[in-house]
Design a protein around this motif. Structure first.
Motif, PDB file in Angstrom:
ATOM      1  N   MET A  74       0.832  -1.207   0.000  1.00 17.66           N
ATOM      2  CA  MET A  74       0.000   0.000   0.000  1.00 17.66           C
ATOM      3  C   MET A  74       0.863   1.253   0.000  1.00 17.66           C
ATOM      4  N   ALA A  75       1.996   1.193   0.724  1.00 15.68           N
ATOM      5  CA  ALA A  75       2.879   2.352   0.736  1.00 15.68           C
ATOM      6  C   ALA A  75       3.502   2.575  -0.643  1.00 15.68           C
ATOM      7  N   VAL A  76       3.855   1.491  -1.324  1.00  9.96           N
ATOM      8  CA  VAL A  76       4.511   1.603  -2.624  1.00  9.96           C
ATOM      9  C   VAL A  76       3.575   2.192  -3.671  1.00  9.96           C
ATOM     10  N   VAL A  77       2.331   1.719  -3.701  1.00 11.26           N
ATOM     11  CA  VAL A  77       1.387   2.179  -4.744  1.00 11.26           C
ATOM     12  C   VAL A  77       0.620   3.417  -4.319  1.00 11.26           C
ATOM     13  N   GLY A  78       0.724   3.812  -3.050  1.00 10.23           N
ATOM     14  CA  GLY A  78       0.033   4.996  -2.582  1.00 10.23           C
ATOM     15  C   GLY A  78      -1.462   4.826  -2.504  1.00 10.23           C
ATOM     16  N   ALA A  79      -1.902   3.643  -2.076  1.00  9.71           N
ATOM     17  CA  ALA A  79      -3.349   3.393  -1.989  1.00  9.71           C
ATOM     18  C   ALA A  79      -3.662   2.735  -0.657  1.00  9.71           C
ATOM     19  N   GLU A  80      -4.906   2.946  -0.193  1.00 10.60           N
ATOM     20  CA  GLU A  80      -5.387   2.290   1.013  1.00 10.60           C
ATOM     21  C   GLU A  80      -6.308   1.142   0.600  1.00 10.60           C
ATOM     22  N   LYS A 122     -11.598  -7.110  -2.571  1.00 11.83           N
ATOM     23  CA  LYS A 122     -11.947  -7.708  -3.865  1.00 11.83           C
ATOM     24  C   LYS A 122     -10.761  -7.612  -4.830  1.00 11.83           C
ATOM     25  N   LEU A 123     -10.782  -8.453  -5.846  1.00  9.43           N
ATOM     26  CA  LEU A 123      -9.770  -8.409  -6.889  1.00  9.43           C
ATOM     27  C   LEU A 123      -9.735  -7.041  -7.558  1.00  9.43           C
ATOM     28  N   GLY A 124     -10.896  -6.452  -7.723  1.00  6.07           N
ATOM     29  CA  GLY A 124     -10.968  -5.129  -8.354  1.00  6.07           C
ATOM     30  C   GLY A 124     -10.198  -4.070  -7.590  1.00  6.07           C
ATOM     31  N   ASP A 125     -10.137  -4.210  -6.269  1.00  2.19           N
ATOM     32  CA  ASP A 125      -9.376  -3.251  -5.466  1.00  2.19           C
ATOM     33  C   ASP A 125      -7.889  -3.291  -5.843  1.00  2.19           C
ATOM     34  N   LEU A 126      -7.376  -4.499  -6.096  1.00  2.33           N
ATOM     35  CA  LEU A 126      -5.983  -4.626  -6.513  1.00  2.33           C
ATOM     36  C   LEU A 126      -5.776  -4.066  -7.913  1.00  2.33           C
ATOM     37  N   LEU A 127      -6.716  -4.366  -8.808  1.00  2.00           N
ATOM     38  CA  LEU A 127      -6.584  -3.910 -10.193  1.00  2.00           C
ATOM     39  C   LEU A 127      -6.615  -2.385 -10.281  1.00  2.00           C
ATOM     40  N   ASP A 128      -7.344  -1.760  -9.367  1.00  2.00           N
ATOM     41  CA  ASP A 128      -7.472  -0.295  -9.382  1.00  2.00           C
ATOM     42  C   ASP A 128      -6.368   0.402  -8.599  1.00  2.00           C
ATOM     43  N   ALA A 129      -5.422  -0.345  -8.059  1.00  2.00           N
ATOM     44  CA  ALA A 129      -4.439   0.239  -7.136  1.00  2.00           C
ATOM     45  C   ALA A 129      -3.181   0.748  -7.829  1.00  2.00           C
ATOM     46  N   ASN A 130      -3.217   0.899  -9.141  1.00  2.00           N
ATOM     47  CA  ASN A 130      -2.083   1.480  -9.877  1.00  2.00           C
ATOM     48  C   ASN A 130      -0.802   0.693  -9.623  1.00  2.00           C
ATOM     49  N   ARG A 131      -0.859  -0.639  -9.813  1.00  2.00           N
ATOM     50  CA  ARG A 131       0.267  -1.513  -9.475  1.00  2.00           C
ATOM     51  C   ARG A 131       1.336  -1.589 -10.570  1.00  2.00           C
TER      52      ARG A 131
END
Length: 223
Positions: free
Chosen positions: A1-7, A16-25
């Protein structure tokens, strides 16, 4: 979360899987791979360390009977297996100590390294003392030599009582690590018994040399 800047809400019913896909990975693939790879290696270290802890939690000394004294000598086969397990565990801990992924477990690795080092020292000295005691027990169990070396026979009698008492205490609570690491007196007692037995050995050698001097052919005979 720190690396991608998302909570990310990691609750079981919300993640959900969508949360990972939307996390700018994607822009951070290399960093994420390094993190996950490191976590996997840390998990391996943790698993191996836990296995060592389980192995030694219930590792007991095994004893055999000796003459009419009851259980008072370490079982050779079981002790050999114990030494092998000790060497394997020490090798694994040595590998962990030089592994950068062991950093989160450094204190536990250092603690177990110290414990097993103490176990190794105690078992090694115990076997030396036991072998010397068996040898001397055969010499001073009776016969003419007890009359000719009364002071040495008296000394062995004290050594014999101390050694058997030490073993009986270990039989009551035979778990290896507590016996070797939590019994503060065992190292000092083994050192004392070793010194006393060496003094007996010297006295016995001097005694035998007087016999050889009287009858030189005895120089061809072992003690």
């Amino acid at each position: 979360m720190a690396v991608v800047g998302a909570e990310l809400d990691r609750a079981e019913d919300a993640f959900k899987l969508g949360d990972l896909l939307d996390a700018n990975r994607l822009p951070h693939v290399d960093e994420i791979e390094e993190l996950t790879g490191g976590a996997g290696k840390e998990a391996q270290v943790e698993t191996r360390l836990e296995q060592i802890e389980r192995d030694w939690e219930d590792q007991n000394f095994a004893f055999n009977e000796f003459k009419n004294k009851g259980l008072c000598v370490l079982d050779a086969g079981a002790t050999g297996e114990l030494v092998e397990k000790l060497e394997d565990s020490q090798m694994a801990l040595g590998s962990m100590a030089t592994n950068r992924y062991s950093a989160p477990f450094k204190d536990a690795v250092v603690a177990w390294t110290a414990k097993l080092s103490t176990v190794g020292d105690v078992v090694e000295m115990w076997l030396v003392v036991q072998n010397m005691w068996i040898y001397m027990e055969a010499v001073f169990s009776g016969g003419d030599i007890v009359k000719q070396l009364p002071q040495e026979a008296k000394r062995f009698n004290q050594i014999d009582k101390a050694f058997v008492r030490m073993v009986q205490g270990s039989i009551e609570n035979p778990t290896v690590v507590p016996v070797c690491c939590e019994n503060e007196g065992i190292v000092a007692l083994l050192d004392y018994l070793h010194d006393q037995l060496e003094m007996l050995q010297k006295s016995l050698t001097d005694f035998l040399d007087t016999k050889r001097a009287l009858f030189p052919r005895f120089y061809c005979v072992s003690d």
